[in-house]
Design an enzyme around this catalytic site. Structure first.
Site, PDB file in Angstrom:
ATOM      1  N   ASP A  25     -32.230  11.220 -37.916  1.00 40.24           N
ATOM      2  CA  ASP A  25     -31.794  12.028 -38.952  1.00 40.24           C
ATOM      3  C   ASP A  25     -31.277  12.820 -38.951  1.00 40.24           C
ATOM      4  OD1 ASP A  25     -34.386  11.155 -40.334  1.00 40.24           O
ATOM      5  OD2 ASP A  25     -35.770  12.902 -39.255  1.00 40.24           O
ATOM      6  N   MET A  44     -38.715  24.476 -35.391  1.00 43.38           N
ATOM      7  CA  MET A  44     -39.154  23.597 -34.754  1.00 43.38           C
ATOM      8  C   MET A  44     -37.122  22.654 -35.071  1.00 43.38           C
ATOM      9  SD  MET A  44     -41.720  21.105 -33.256  1.00 43.38           S
ATOM     10  CE  MET A  44     -43.520  22.105 -33.430  1.00 43.38           C
ATOM     11  N   LYS A  57     -46.677   5.625 -38.882  1.00 40.16           N
ATOM     12  CA  LYS A  57     -44.842   5.987 -38.102  1.00 40.16           C
ATOM     13  C   LYS A  57     -44.473   6.100 -36.771  1.00 40.16           C
ATOM     14  CE  LYS A  57     -39.794   7.143 -38.635  1.00 40.16           C
ATOM     15  NZ  LYS A  57     -39.729   8.132 -38.347  1.00 40.16           N
ATOM     16  N   ASN A  58     -45.261   7.708 -36.664  1.00 42.09           N
ATOM     17  CA  ASN A  58     -44.783   8.161 -35.772  1.00 42.09           C
ATOM     18  C   ASN A  58     -45.993   7.685 -34.499  1.00 42.09           C
ATOM     19  OD1 ASN A  58     -42.862  10.155 -36.460  1.00 42.09           O
ATOM     20  ND2 ASN A  58     -44.399  11.373 -37.369  1.00 42.09           N
ATOM     21  N   ASP A  81     -43.268  18.393 -40.018  1.00 44.43           N
ATOM     22  CA  ASP A  81     -43.359  16.983 -40.691  1.00 44.43           C
ATOM     23  C   ASP A  81     -43.347  17.151 -41.960  1.00 44.43           C
ATOM     24  OD1 ASP A  81     -41.583  15.571 -39.094  1.00 44.43           O
ATOM     25  OD2 ASP A  81     -43.309  14.216 -38.579  1.00 44.43           O
ATOM     26  N   ARG A 109     -33.618   6.173 -33.791  1.00 39.58           N
ATOM     27  CA  ARG A 109     -33.702   7.151 -32.733  1.00 39.58           C
ATOM     28  C   ARG A 109     -34.632   6.872 -31.582  1.00 39.58           C
ATOM     29  NH1 ARG A 109     -32.607  12.115 -31.672  1.00 39.58           N
ATOM     30  NH2 ARG A 109     -34.040  12.251 -30.852  1.00 39.58           N
TER      31      ARG A 109
END
Length: 441
Positions: free
Chosen positions: A121, A341, A22-23, A319, A97
């Site tokens: 998110d 983070m 996905k990223n 993640d 996003r």
């Protein structure tokens, strides 16, 4: 509202194929805007965030053709720049996003772009300053309209620059790289993110005719070119899914083979799961996890308690911290989870405590997990998924728990995980999608 109903406590067995990353998808798909030639991309995950971005590109005027479930061609020959000012763009761009990722390529190729204030998110503040500071250094000027909540960006005269990034943001680095590839002169980006996904983007851009050196390091040098061409690109498997499936196997005492994982691109991830006591072996490019009754958390050499913290690549990805936290609840031993983070990502632990896990939430960034060594199973409850990664962590907890669990707000999970219920059922999981009204709490 859709929910997942899960009857837990069952051992699973079989093979599972991770989806495309996905990223990586959000930046790779945005890069098609840099050329008027055809770009073919395969191993694209069929998930909401990615599909929304593809739909947005279509609205912008990109010719999109779906060749198979995971393969598309994109041709950005006729872009409608007026679309930026439309209400349709404001509502679609604002709900995604990833829409920030189209700004860099559009600035590079057309000298202007606009972007609504993005959503996404609820995991704490995710600043966009890094993107805009980079654009500014390259010569872009932007104006924020607080009434319309729109950023308008003018970049008719992009010039290469030295950029020391204030944080090693993956999306920030990707956006600045895509802007710099067609700026005049040389751009140097220091403290650049160097995740495999960003390396993939740089390799793809180089195949399109860009001149990027230092790929894989935190110092990138980019010689601007005037034009980029088409290419073909295959995306990496999703490392977050791979980590999730390792955790799932351990929690449910299951024998699972994760297929075609691109092991050399997983960095420190396998080692972190080994520190939790999870055994697995590499067979070709597959990870085989045997059924394990118990797993024991390592301590540091001096005997002190293990700490697992996130940090920029090649450190451990944030993640997967929620997955590690869930897996530790059934281990033997204790671990401190330090989420540096994002300040809201640990707020799902109250649900795990309700299920019987022993967790102390020290503050918004740290949680201590006392593993119960499977002396008893977690118990099924009703719960709501706050974000993508916490949602899958709760799903793993529910699959290992005794009794029935219901997870609401599964749209959050499905933003990041393709056909997750179907793929888990293929392993023997008792999970079904149900219509349910959201719980009052």
């Amino acid at each position: 509202m859709n929910a997942f109903e899960i009857i837990g406590g069952k051992k699973l067995k079989g093979e599972i194929q991770p989806q495309g990353a996905k990223n990586e998808a959000l930046q790779i798909i945005s890069a098609v805007l840099l050329t008027d030639q055809k770009v073919t991309i395969s191993n694209i995950p069929d998930i909401k965030d990615v599909n929304k971005l593809i739909e947005l590109l279509g609205d912008l005027g990109v010719t999109v053709e779906r060749l198979s479930k995971d393969t598309y061609t994109f041709e950005a020959k006729h872009i409608n720049l007026d679309f930026f000012q439309s209400d349709v763009f404001k509502s679609k761009g604002g709900s995604l996003r990833g829409s920030i990722m189209i700004v860099g390529p559009l600035l590079a190729r057309f000298g202007k772009a606009a972007i609504p204030k993005p959503g996404g998110d609820k995991i704490g503040r995710r600043r966009l300053d890094t993107h805009f500071l980079g654009f500014e250094k390259l010569g872009a000027k932007f104006v924020y309209d607080p009434k319309k909540e729109f950023f308008n960006v003018d970049a008719t005269n992009l010039k290469g620059a030295y950029i020391l990034m204030d944080e090693a943001s993956v999306t920030g680095t990707a956006n600045i790289v895509m802007t710099a590839v067609m700026a005049k002169g040389t751009t140097t980006i220091y403290n650049a993110a160097c995740e495999p996904y960003l390396q993939q983007l740089c390799k793809m851009l180089n195949r399109m005719g860009a001149k990027i050196t230092g790929v894989g390091s935190n110092l990138l040098t980019i010689e601007g070119v005037t034009k980029l061409g088409g290419t073909e690109h295959r995306m990496l498997p999703d490392m977050i899914e791979i980590g999730s499936f390792i955790g799932l196997a351990a929690m449910t005492e299951s024998e699972i083979t994760i297929k075609n994982v691109c092991y050399s691109e997983l960095g420190i991830i396998p080692e972190v799961f080994r520190k939790l006591g999870i055994k697995f072996e590499l067979k070709g490019d597959d990870i085989f996890i045997p059924s394990q009754k118990h797993y024991v958390i390592e301590s540091f050499i001096d005997g002190s308690m293990l700490t697992i913290a996130d940090s920029p690549w090649p450190g451990f990805t944030p993640d997967l911290l929620s997955i590690v936290l869930v897996v530790a609840t059934q281990a033997k031993g204790s671990v401190l989870i330090h989420q540096k983070m994002f300040e809201s990502r640990l707020f799902f632990v109250d649900k795990l405590i309700d299920m019987g896990a022993q967790i102390i939430l020290c503050d918004p960034h740290r949680a201590t997990v006392n593993g119960i060594n499977k002396q008893y199973k977690l118990r099924g409850i009703s719960m709501t998924s706050p974000d993508i990664r916490a949602g899958v962590s709760l799903l793993i907890a529910a699959l290992s728990a005794e009794g029935t669990s219901t997870i609401f707000n599964i749209e959050q999970i499905e933003r990041g995980y393709q056909d997750i219920d179907t793929r888990l059922r293929a392993l023997g999981a008792q999970i079904k999608r149900v219509e349910a009204s959201s719980p009052s709490h």
